[in-house]
Design a protein around this motif. Structure first.
Motif, PDB file in Angstrom:
ATOM      1  N   SER A 183     -23.601  38.165 -35.487  1.00 15.86           N
ATOM      2  CA  SER A 183     -24.362  37.464 -34.448  1.00 15.86           C
ATOM      3  C   SER A 183     -24.306  35.962 -34.661  1.00 15.86           C
ATOM      4  N   ARG A 184     -24.486  35.553 -35.928  1.00 11.86           N
ATOM      5  CA  ARG A 184     -24.420  34.117 -36.202  1.00 11.86           C
ATOM      6  C   ARG A 184     -23.025  33.565 -35.917  1.00 11.86           C
ATOM      7  N   LEU A 185     -22.016  34.359 -36.287  1.00 10.63           N
ATOM      8  CA  LEU A 185     -20.647  33.908 -36.050  1.00 10.63           C
ATOM      9  C   LEU A 185     -20.378  33.755 -34.556  1.00 10.63           C
ATOM     10  N   ARG A 186     -20.836  34.772 -33.789  1.00 10.47           N
ATOM     11  CA  ARG A 186     -20.634  34.681 -32.344  1.00 10.47           C
ATOM     12  C   ARG A 186     -21.457  33.547 -31.737  1.00 10.47           C
ATOM     13  N   GLU A 187     -22.678  33.393 -32.274  1.00  3.17           N
ATOM     14  CA  GLU A 187     -23.499  32.295 -31.786  1.00  3.17           C
ATOM     15  C   GLU A 187     -22.854  30.951 -32.135  1.00  3.17           C
ATOM     16  N   ASP A 188     -22.334  30.876 -33.376  1.00  3.78           N
ATOM     17  CA  ASP A 188     -21.645  29.644 -33.757  1.00  3.78           C
ATOM     18  C   ASP A 188     -20.407  29.422 -32.893  1.00  3.78           C
ATOM     19  N   ALA A 189     -19.692  30.524 -32.633  1.00  2.00           N
ATOM     20  CA  ALA A 189     -18.507  30.396 -31.780  1.00  2.00           C
ATOM     21  C   ALA A 189     -18.903  29.971 -30.368  1.00  2.00           C
ATOM     22  N   SER A 190     -20.029  30.563 -29.888  1.00  6.63           N
ATOM     23  CA  SER A 190     -20.505  30.177 -28.560  1.00  6.63           C
ATOM     24  C   SER A 190     -20.911  28.709 -28.534  1.00  6.63           C
ATOM     25  N   GLN A 191     -21.640  28.298 -29.593  1.00  7.16           N
ATOM     26  CA  GLN A 191     -22.026  26.894 -29.656  1.00  7.16           C
ATOM     27  C   GLN A 191     -20.800  25.990 -29.784  1.00  7.16           C
ATOM     28  N   ALA A 192     -19.845  26.440 -30.605  1.00  4.57           N
ATOM     29  CA  ALA A 192     -18.625  25.641 -30.757  1.00  4.57           C
ATOM     30  C   ALA A 192     -17.870  25.542 -29.432  1.00  4.57           C
ATOM     31  N   GLU A 193     -17.837  26.669 -28.693  1.00  6.81           N
ATOM     32  CA  GLU A 193     -17.180  26.653 -27.393  1.00  6.81           C
ATOM     33  C   GLU A 193     -17.922  25.753 -26.415  1.00  6.81           C
ATOM     34  N   ALA A 194     -19.281  25.865 -26.465  1.00  4.70           N
ATOM     35  CA  ALA A 194     -20.070  24.986 -25.595  1.00  4.70           C
ATOM     36  C   ALA A 194     -19.844  23.521 -25.958  1.00  4.70           C
ATOM     37  N   GLN A 195     -19.802  23.247 -27.276  1.00  9.20           N
ATOM     38  CA  GLN A 195     -19.560  21.869 -27.684  1.00  9.20           C
ATOM     39  C   GLN A 195     -18.143  21.434 -27.322  1.00  9.20           C
ATOM     40  N   ARG A 196     -17.192  22.376 -27.428  1.00  7.92           N
ATOM     41  CA  ARG A 196     -15.827  22.034 -27.029  1.00  7.92           C
ATOM     42  C   ARG A 196     -15.768  21.712 -25.537  1.00  7.92           C
ATOM     43  N   ILE A 197     -16.467  22.540 -24.746  1.00 10.50           N
ATOM     44  CA  ILE A 197     -16.500  22.287 -23.304  1.00 10.50           C
ATOM     45  C   ILE A 197     -17.185  20.951 -23.024  1.00 10.50           C
ATOM     46  N   GLU A 198     -18.293  20.707 -23.762  1.00 12.19           N
ATOM     47  CA  GLU A 198     -19.007  19.450 -23.566  1.00 12.19           C
ATOM     48  C   GLU A 198     -18.118  18.257 -23.970  1.00 12.19           C
ATOM     49  N   ARG A 199     -17.403  18.430 -25.103  1.00 12.07           N
ATOM     50  CA  ARG A 199     -16.495  17.354 -25.506  1.00 12.07           C
ATOM     51  C   ARG A 199     -15.386  17.164 -24.472  1.00 12.07           C
ATOM     52  N   GLU A 200     -14.904  18.278 -23.934  1.00 12.22           N
ATOM     53  CA  GLU A 200     -13.864  18.179 -22.920  1.00 12.22           C
ATOM     54  C   GLU A 200     -14.393  17.477 -21.664  1.00 12.22           C
TER      55      GLU A 200
END
Length: 922
Positions: A183-200
């Motif tokens: 769950s933490r990994l997926r949450e981290d991946a989700s946050q990382a994806e959200a941050q990647r989208i935000e950075r993009e």
């Protein structure tokens, strides 16, 4: 003999028989070095049983590891695992763990972690495992909880954690740990994806911002995006970081360029203001020189020479400043008025010089008439004091005494005293000193009664002037020493460039001259002059080169003036004002680049360039007005085009032509260009709006047609004909579809056409099939009539009298005609062979229509029927239902048919009819 000898007397552990070697192993003592070596040799024996027995006698894992380096075997591996895991032997734990550190066998590590006899041993073996599937297996199957938990902690991938969560049924803690980490990994991946989208998103915004031009909020927007980027916690990827740096660099470049441009504008404004202030002081100096000249008692040649020299000096400075910055209109007018005044005074003095001899002769001869004529020709300005010669002539004409004293002179001296007091209050020492000296000279010539009231004022102002002189001397003394030391240091400094040396020298000389005669000392003056002369000698080569450069610049300016004059003298009637403006601007840039020029010729060539610029601007204005007139014509044409009777598309094309002509014309005068463009654009926008409205209407009609066609397709797709009489419905739908044509080109229209064609073809086939079925059904209803005809035919062929068969009431015209032909055929029978031929022909025709098989003997008949069908199809459209009707009518009309013939043909006819009713129509 040697082989037999070896078998009989050789060592048993080297015997050829594996069983003998296994028995010999039991007699070997591992404690003896020789026996241990033999056991080690047997551990690599070719027989697995021998290897296993030999390894069972060896209990030193270190020796086994050495053997393993030479040869690998399953038995050696199993023995090593048993020893290291503690299943056999009494090897200390520390020794086994040390041996594990020397191993590099993941499979053995997995076995030891799973079957080791000690938790520490298992954890040590587990630490050497890196394969994630092996770790998952340990976390699920290991019997020690600590080992399971340690293995679960080392599973990090999302797939591994998901597999571990599914398979870890033995240990709930491991399953919960896997689920939590997943769950933490997926949450981290989700946050990382959200941050990647935000950075993009930030990168896209920043890159788009970098492509924009500067605006007032440009820097604030960039700082906002930068703060958003820096607020994101995770590190960006290398590609994103590179994109961010590049976009930031472009944004900073835009901001820096704007700031540099703003700074350059401010610098230019400051330089322009400084030049304007200097020009203001220059004009005031010229005006003061004129005012001082008018305040004098008499005008001499020295005064005129001083005035003209001062005017030339100031004019050169004005020209140099004007080449850098254009003066204001008000200041230019003041300067022009001042120059005109100087010129008026110079011309008056020249006239006086030309008539000086005549004046002297008139005075000597006391010829008043001649004096009056000469004074009229001189036309001396009334606001200027006369020269001594002119004053004598005037007094002679007015017959006044030579003594200048009188009330008018006292009144004028009183006014000059007031002016002197104002000058002393402002601190204008030079003008005040000249005026005071003039007042003293005139004051002595006043009568005593006029002198007495003014004397206290003159003394008081003289004391103030002396105080101002002393104060200037007090201030100027240290300043002179400082300037003297500065110029001597400058003369000794050999590191400065010549241009900088000349600039500093001129500044020091200017400061020295500004001090005037305040605190003047001969020694300091000589020192200053000597240092200045040394600098002049040092700068002589540089000044010579500068003079050559100025001469070259002068020639370049004269060449530029020649080119511009040639352009003005022979202008192109179709010249573009923008091109002329560019020529004007570039010529101004070149003029400034060709600077400086010799001072004595700067004013002349500058005035020439000014006249050329004025003429060029006049040409530009003239061409701009011509273009404005042409553009007004285009505006009128566009206004007429609005009310044209053509289509909106045609008017839009004509408006485009007007726009092309507009662009080809060039620019009108600035204010008029904008007004004309707004009106012209408004008219064109109206025309294009009408075209867009027409396009929208056409597009709406097209959409309506597409929607209607789609509805028609859906309606026809949902409709299925139930009888052949429903053909009218299909024809109505086809007519409706034809009324909606043509459809617009596009994928949707092509798809509709393909679907419509398929539906229409299917419905036509369905109607044809229904027609055939109905025709066959009607034929089945006529079978009783056909049977009666067959019975009548049989009776007639048996020799009985031919009797007609009554018709059925529901027969149509074709069937009724065939029925009558059948009755008539029994009255006049034809040969049986001809009847058989006709009936066979009808059978083959029916077989062709049903797509049935035709016998080889009937092949010529089939070809003949096909040729007839092709010829007939050229004359009229054939339908299968019509052909079937004709065939059935022919069957009914053919007779008399013998029973044997009918029994032979009836079966095939029925089969063909059944096949025709069953098969789909193509």
């Amino acid at each position: 003999m040697s082989g037999i000898f070896e078998r009989l007397f050789g060592p048993r552990w080297q015997h050829r028989d594996p069983s003998v070697r296994r028995q010999a192993i039991d007699r070997l003592d591992p404690g003896q070095p020789r026996d241990r070596q033999r056991l080690e040799r047997l551990a690599s024996d070719s027989d697995s049983g021998v290897r296993q027995a030999a390894l069972a006698r060896l209990d030193d894992p270190a020796r086994l590891l050495a053997l393993r380096a030479d040869q690998e075997s399953p038995e050696l591996r199993a023995r090593l695992k048993a020893l290291l895991s503690g299943q056999v032997g009494n090897i200390p734990l520390s020794e086994r763990m040390a041996l594990i550190d020397r191993l590099d066998d993941p499979a053995l590590f997995a076995e030891l972690a799973l079957h080791g006899d000690n938790q520490e041993l298992r954890l040590s073996a587990l630490s050497r495992l890196d394969d994630e599937p092996a770790l998952i297996h340990q976390a699920c199957e290991n019997s020690i909880a600590a080992v399971r938990h340690a293995a679960a902690e080392r599973v990090t991938s999302e797939e591994g954690l998901a597999q571990l969560a599914r398979q870890a049924r033995r240990d709930k803690h491991v399953a919960r740990l896997a689920r939590d980490r997943l769950s933490r990994l997926r949450e981290d991946a989700s946050q990382a994806e959200a941050q990647r989208i935000e950075r993009e998103r930030i990168l896209e915004a920043l890159e788009q911002h970098a492509r924009h031009a500067w605006e007032p909020l440009y820097a604030g927007r960039y700082r906002h995006l930068k703060r958003e980027w820096e607020r994101l916690p995770d590190l960006a990827s290398a590609e994103q970081e590179q994109r961010y740096q590049e976009a930031s660099l472009r944004c900073r470049k835009v901001i820096t360029d704007h700031e540099a441009q703003h700074q350059a504008i401010e610098t230019a404004d400051q330089q322009r203001n400084d030049a304007e202030a200097e020009r203001q002081a220059l004009v005031e100096a010229l005006e003061e020189s004129l005012a001082g000249l008018r305040q004098g008692e008499a005008l001499t040649q020295q005064d005129i020479d001083s005035l003209l020299a001062h005017k030339r000096l100031q004019a050169n400075r004005w020209q140099a400043l004007s080449e850098q910055h254009v003066p204001s209109q008000t200041l230019s007018q003041r300067y022009t008025v001042t120059l005109e005044e100087h010129e008026r005074i110079r011309q008056a003095w020249e006239r006086l010089e030309q008539q000086a001899n005549a004046l002297r002769e008139g005075i000597e001869q006391q010829d008043n008439a001649r004096l009056r004529n000469v004074l009229d020709s001189i036309d001396w300005p009334s606001d200027l004091p006369p020269s001594p010669l002119l004053r004598r002539a005037i007094r002679q004409l007015s017959q006044q005494p030579v003594d200048p004293a009188g009330p008018q002179q006292a009144e004028r001296i009183a006014k000059d005293l007031d002016e002197l007091e104002k000058l002393l209050e402002r601190g204008a020492f030079k003008r005040a000193s000249r005026l005071h000296q003039s007042l003293r000279q005139r004051f002595d010539s006043l009568p005593a009664e006029h002198r007495q009231p003014l004397q206290p004022t003159l003394k008081r102002l003289g004391a103030q002037l002396a105080e101002l002189r002393d104060w200037r001397g007090f201030v100027a003394g240290p300043k002179r020493n400082q300037l003297c030391l500065a110029i001597e240091e400058l003369a000794e400094d050999t590191t400065l460039p010549d241009a900088e040396l000349d600039r500093r020298h001129r500044q020091l000389v200017k400061d020295w001259k500004n001090l005037g005669d305040a605190a003047a000392e001969r020694e300091l003056s000589n020192r200053f002059r000597g240092a200045s002369d040394r600098i002049h000698e040092r700068l002589a080569p540089w000044r010579k080169a500068r003079d050559e450069e100025r001469q070259n610049n002068l020639q370049a300016r004269e060449g530029l003036c020649d080119q511009l004059e040639a352009l003005i003298d022979h202008p192109d009637p179709d010249a573009d004002p923008d091109v002329l403006r560019e020529i004007r601007d570039r010529s101004r840039e070149q003029w400034r680049r060709f600077s400086p020029v010799p001072r004595d010729q700067a004013e002349q060539v500058g005035q020439r360039f000014g006249r050329i610029r004025h003429a060029l601007q006049t040409l530009i204005d003239q061409r701009a007005q011509e273009i404005a007139t042409a553009k007004r014509t285009l505006v009128d044409e566009a206004r007429q085009l609005q009310s044209d009777t053509g289509t909106a598309a045609q008017r839009a094309e004509q408006a485009k032509g007007l726009q092309r002509r507009w662009r080809e014309l060039g620019r009108a005068p600035k204010g008029e260009e904008q007004a004309l463009w707004r009106e012209f654009r408004s008219l064109c926008d109206t025309i294009f709006a009408a075209r867009e409205s027409e396009r929208d209407d056409r597009a709406q009609r097209t959409r309506d047609h597409l929607d209607a066609m789609q509805a028609l397709i859906e309606r026809l797709d949902a409709w299925q004909p139930t009888s052949s009489h429903d053909a009218s419905v299909l024809e109505q739908a086809i007519a409706e579809a034809e009324s909606l044509e043509p459809l617009p080109a596009g994928r949707r229209s092509d798809g509709m056409r393909r679907r419509w064609t398929g539906i229409v073809r299917a419905r036509r086939e369905r109607l044809v099939q229904l027609s055939l079925s109905e025709e066959i059904q009607r034929w089945q209803q006529l079978r009783p009539l056909l049977d009666r005809h067959l019975e009548a035919d049989a009776r007639q062929l048996e020799g009985h009298e031919a009797t007609p068969v009554e018709a059925m009431p529901e027969l149509d015209d074709d069937m009724l005609t065939a029925h009558e032909q059948r009755n008539a055929a029994r009255q006049e029978p034809i040969p049986a062979a001809q009847v058989a031929e006709r009936l066979g022909r009808l059978r083959v025709h029916l077989a062709l229509l049903a797509g049935g098989r035709v016998e080889r003997a009937d092949e010529p008949l089939r070809l003949a029927i096909q040729v007839e069908r092709i010829n007939e199809s050229r004359e009229r459209e054939l339908s299968k239902a019509g052909e079937l009707h004709d065939i059935l009518c022919g069957i009914l009309a053919t007779g008399p048919v013998p029973p044997s013939l009918w029994s032979r043909e009836a079966g095939e006819l029925d089969n063909h009819l059944s096949q025709l009713a069953r098969l789909p129509v193509s």
